[in-house]
Design a protein around this motif. Structure first.
Motif, PDB file in Angstrom:
ATOM      1  N   GLY A   1       0.767  -1.240   0.000  1.00 60.51           N
ATOM      2  CA  GLY A   1       0.000   0.000   0.000  1.00 60.51           C
ATOM      3  C   GLY A   1       0.795   1.284   0.000  1.00 60.51           C
ATOM      4  N   HIS A   2       2.073   1.246  -0.305  1.00 59.68           N
ATOM      5  CA  HIS A   2       2.916   2.441  -0.320  1.00 59.68           C
ATOM      6  C   HIS A   2       2.885   3.059  -1.722  1.00 59.68           C
ATOM      7  N   ALA A   3       2.183   4.171  -1.870  1.00 55.71           N
ATOM      8  CA  ALA A   3       1.975   4.786  -3.182  1.00 55.71           C
ATOM      9  C   ALA A   3       3.271   5.293  -3.798  1.00 55.71           C
ATOM     10  N   LEU A   4       4.126   5.921  -3.007  1.00 52.99           N
ATOM     11  CA  LEU A   4       5.373   6.462  -3.545  1.00 52.99           C
ATOM     12  C   LEU A   4       6.288   5.350  -4.041  1.00 52.99           C
ATOM     13  N   ALA A   5       6.260   4.206  -3.370  1.00 51.89           N
ATOM     14  CA  ALA A   5       7.064   3.060  -3.821  1.00 51.89           C
ATOM     15  C   ALA A   5       6.603   2.601  -5.196  1.00 51.89           C
ATOM     16  N   ALA A   6       5.294   2.555  -5.409  1.00 48.64           N
ATOM     17  CA  ALA A   6       4.767   2.151  -6.719  1.00 48.64           C
ATOM     18  C   ALA A   6       5.188   3.151  -7.793  1.00 48.64           C
ATOM     19  N   HIS A   7       5.131   4.433  -7.462  1.00 48.57           N
ATOM     20  CA  HIS A   7       5.531   5.462  -8.424  1.00 48.57           C
ATOM     21  C   HIS A   7       7.028   5.375  -8.738  1.00 48.57           C
ATOM     22  N   GLN A   8       7.845   5.235  -7.712  1.00 48.23           N
ATOM     23  CA  GLN A   8       9.299   5.124  -7.914  1.00 48.23           C
ATOM     24  C   GLN A   8       9.639   3.875  -8.723  1.00 48.23           C
ATOM     25  N   LEU A   9       8.908   2.810  -8.465  1.00 46.40           N
ATOM     26  CA  LEU A   9       9.124   1.566  -9.199  1.00 46.40           C
ATOM     27  C   LEU A   9       8.762   1.743 -10.669  1.00 46.40           C
ATOM     28  N   ALA A  10       7.673   2.457 -10.935  1.00 47.71           N
ATOM     29  CA  ALA A  10       7.294   2.742 -12.320  1.00 47.71           C
ATOM     30  C   ALA A  10       8.376   3.550 -13.021  1.00 47.71           C
ATOM     31  N   GLU A  11       8.917   4.557 -12.340  1.00 43.48           N
ATOM     32  CA  GLU A  11       9.996   5.370 -12.917  1.00 43.48           C
ATOM     33  C   GLU A  11      11.257   4.535 -13.158  1.00 43.48           C
ATOM     34  N   LEU A  12      11.560   3.653 -12.222  1.00 42.90           N
ATOM     35  CA  LEU A  12      12.737   2.796 -12.365  1.00 42.90           C
ATOM     36  C   LEU A  12      12.593   1.879 -13.571  1.00 42.90           C
ATOM     37  N   TYR A  13      11.418   1.293 -13.747  1.00 43.44           N
ATOM     38  CA  TYR A  13      11.187   0.425 -14.909  1.00 43.44           C
ATOM     39  C   TYR A  13      11.105   1.224 -16.204  1.00 43.44           C
ATOM     40  N   ARG A  14      10.611   2.437 -16.150  1.00 43.76           N
ATOM     41  CA  ARG A  14      10.489   3.256 -17.351  1.00 43.76           C
ATOM     42  C   ARG A  14      11.873   3.582 -17.927  1.00 43.76           C
ATOM     43  N   CYS A  15      12.806   3.929 -17.054  1.00 41.71           N
ATOM     44  CA  CYS A  15      14.138   4.335 -17.505  1.00 41.71           C
ATOM     45  C   CYS A  15      15.148   3.193 -17.502  1.00 41.71           C
ATOM     46  N   GLY A  16      14.955   2.230 -16.610  1.00 41.80           N
ATOM     47  CA  GLY A  16      15.964   1.193 -16.442  1.00 41.80           C
ATOM     48  C   GLY A  16      17.173   1.795 -15.749  1.00 41.80           C
ATOM     49  N   GLN A  17      17.889   0.998 -15.004  1.00 41.07           N
ATOM     50  CA  GLN A  17      19.072   1.512 -14.315  1.00 41.07           C
ATOM     51  C   GLN A  17      19.952   0.355 -13.902  1.00 41.07           C
ATOM     52  N   GLY A  18      21.231   0.503 -14.064  1.00 37.06           N
ATOM     53  CA  GLY A  18      22.186  -0.504 -13.624  1.00 37.06           C
ATOM     54  C   GLY A  18      21.847  -1.885 -14.141  1.00 37.06           C
ATOM     55  N   ASN A  19      21.586  -2.812 -13.234  1.00 34.67           N
ATOM     56  CA  ASN A  19      21.300  -4.202 -13.597  1.00 34.67           C
ATOM     57  C   ASN A  19      19.813  -4.462 -13.828  1.00 34.67           C
ATOM     58  N   LEU A  20      19.015  -3.399 -13.983  1.00 30.21           N
ATOM     59  CA  LEU A  20      17.584  -3.549 -14.241  1.00 30.21           C
ATOM     60  C   LEU A  20      17.256  -2.911 -15.593  1.00 30.21           C
ATOM     61  N   PRO A  21      16.912  -3.735 -16.599  1.00 32.89           N
ATOM     62  CA  PRO A  21      16.595  -3.169 -17.919  1.00 32.89           C
ATOM     63  C   PRO A  21      15.243  -2.456 -17.906  1.00 32.89           C
ATOM     64  N   ALA A  22      15.071  -1.548 -18.834  1.00 34.60           N
ATOM     65  CA  ALA A  22      13.799  -0.833 -18.974  1.00 34.60           C
ATOM     66  C   ALA A  22      12.704  -1.814 -19.388  1.00 34.60           C
ATOM     67  N   ASP A  23      11.504  -1.611 -18.858  1.00 33.05           N
ATOM     68  CA  ASP A  23      10.362  -2.472 -19.152  1.00 33.05           C
ATOM     69  C   ASP A  23       9.109  -1.595 -19.108  1.00 33.05           C
ATOM     70  N   THR A  24       8.629  -1.192 -20.289  1.00 35.96           N
ATOM     71  CA  THR A  24       7.501  -0.253 -20.339  1.00 35.96           C
ATOM     72  C   THR A  24       6.207  -0.871 -19.819  1.00 35.96           C
ATOM     73  N   GLN A  25       6.014  -2.167 -20.034  1.00 37.95           N
ATOM     74  CA  GLN A  25       4.794  -2.809 -19.528  1.00 37.95           C
ATOM     75  C   GLN A  25       4.765  -2.814 -18.000  1.00 37.95           C
ATOM     76  N   ALA A  26       5.898  -3.146 -17.395  1.00 40.36           N
ATOM     77  CA  ALA A  26       5.976  -3.137 -15.932  1.00 40.36           C
ATOM     78  C   ALA A  26       5.819  -1.707 -15.410  1.00 40.36           C
ATOM     79  N   ALA A  27       6.389  -0.741 -16.119  1.00 40.86           N
ATOM     80  CA  ALA A  27       6.263   0.655 -15.710  1.00 40.86           C
ATOM     81  C   ALA A  27       4.803   1.092 -15.695  1.00 40.86           C
ATOM     82  N   GLU A  28       4.066   0.722 -16.726  1.00 37.82           N
ATOM     83  CA  GLU A  28       2.647   1.079 -16.777  1.00 37.82           C
ATOM     84  C   GLU A  28       1.846   0.397 -15.675  1.00 37.82           C
ATOM     85  N   ARG A  29       2.177  -0.865 -15.422  1.00 31.84           N
ATOM     86  CA  ARG A  29       1.476  -1.620 -14.382  1.00 31.84           C
ATOM     87  C   ARG A  29       1.688  -0.977 -13.007  1.00 31.84           C
TER      88      ARG A  29
END
Length: 157
Positions: free
Chosen positions: A119-147
């Motif tokens: 239930g942490h809204a900011l965590a969901a938003h930060q996670l969407a941003e992380l997936y949108r851009c990708g970083q380090g060992n995490l590739p970008a994933d637009t579907q996960a970002a939208e979810r």
């Protein structure tokens, strides 16, 4: 006898949490040491709220060697037990990295996902941003970002 010690720990923690609001008392070294002892005792007993509170306290006010590691250990335990704030903070710390450990975006995403599911809204938003851009060992994933952005919207962000 075990019930007595548990009751003593619960009462001590309750008093210490109330005294935490008294700034002048927190500034007293003996009182502060006693209060930290109460937080540590309840955290050691596996009390999730105490683990989260004391972990945050150590992370932001702790001094000395190894205090960051202990703070992350407590926050991870609280996050695994469902505390969204603790899981969010673990994700922030893992994404930032430090001198001893490199930043780990994949682990940060794991902890932010736990926080968002709790239930942490900011965590969901930060996670969407992380997936949108990708970083380090995490590739970008637009579907996960939208979810995750949808989840953040559901949570009110």
């Amino acid at each position: 006898m075990k019930a007595w010690w548990h009751l003593k720990a619960v009462c001590g923690y309750w008093v210490a949490r109330r005294l935490f609001a008294w700034r002048w008392l927190v500034a007293q070294p003996r009182a502060w040491a006693w209060m930290q002892g109460q937080y540590a005792r309840m955290a050691a007993l596996g009390h999730v709220e105490a683990q989260s509170f004391y972990g945050h306290l150590l992370l932001f006010r702790g001094q000395g060697f190894g205090v960051r590691g202990e703070a992350l250990r407590l926050l991870k335990a609280a996050g695994e037990a469902g505390d969204s704030k603790a899981a969010y903070q673990v994700g922030r710390q893992l994404l930032a990295g430090d001198v001893q450990e490199a930043a780990d975006a994949a682990q940060a995403a794991h902890w932010w996902a736990l926080a968002a599911q709790a239930g942490h809204a900011l965590a969901a938003h930060q996670l969407a941003e992380l997936y949108r851009c990708g970083q380090g060992n995490l590739p970008a994933d637009t579907q996960a970002a939208e979810r995750w952005q949808q989840r953040a919207s559901e949570l009110g962000l």
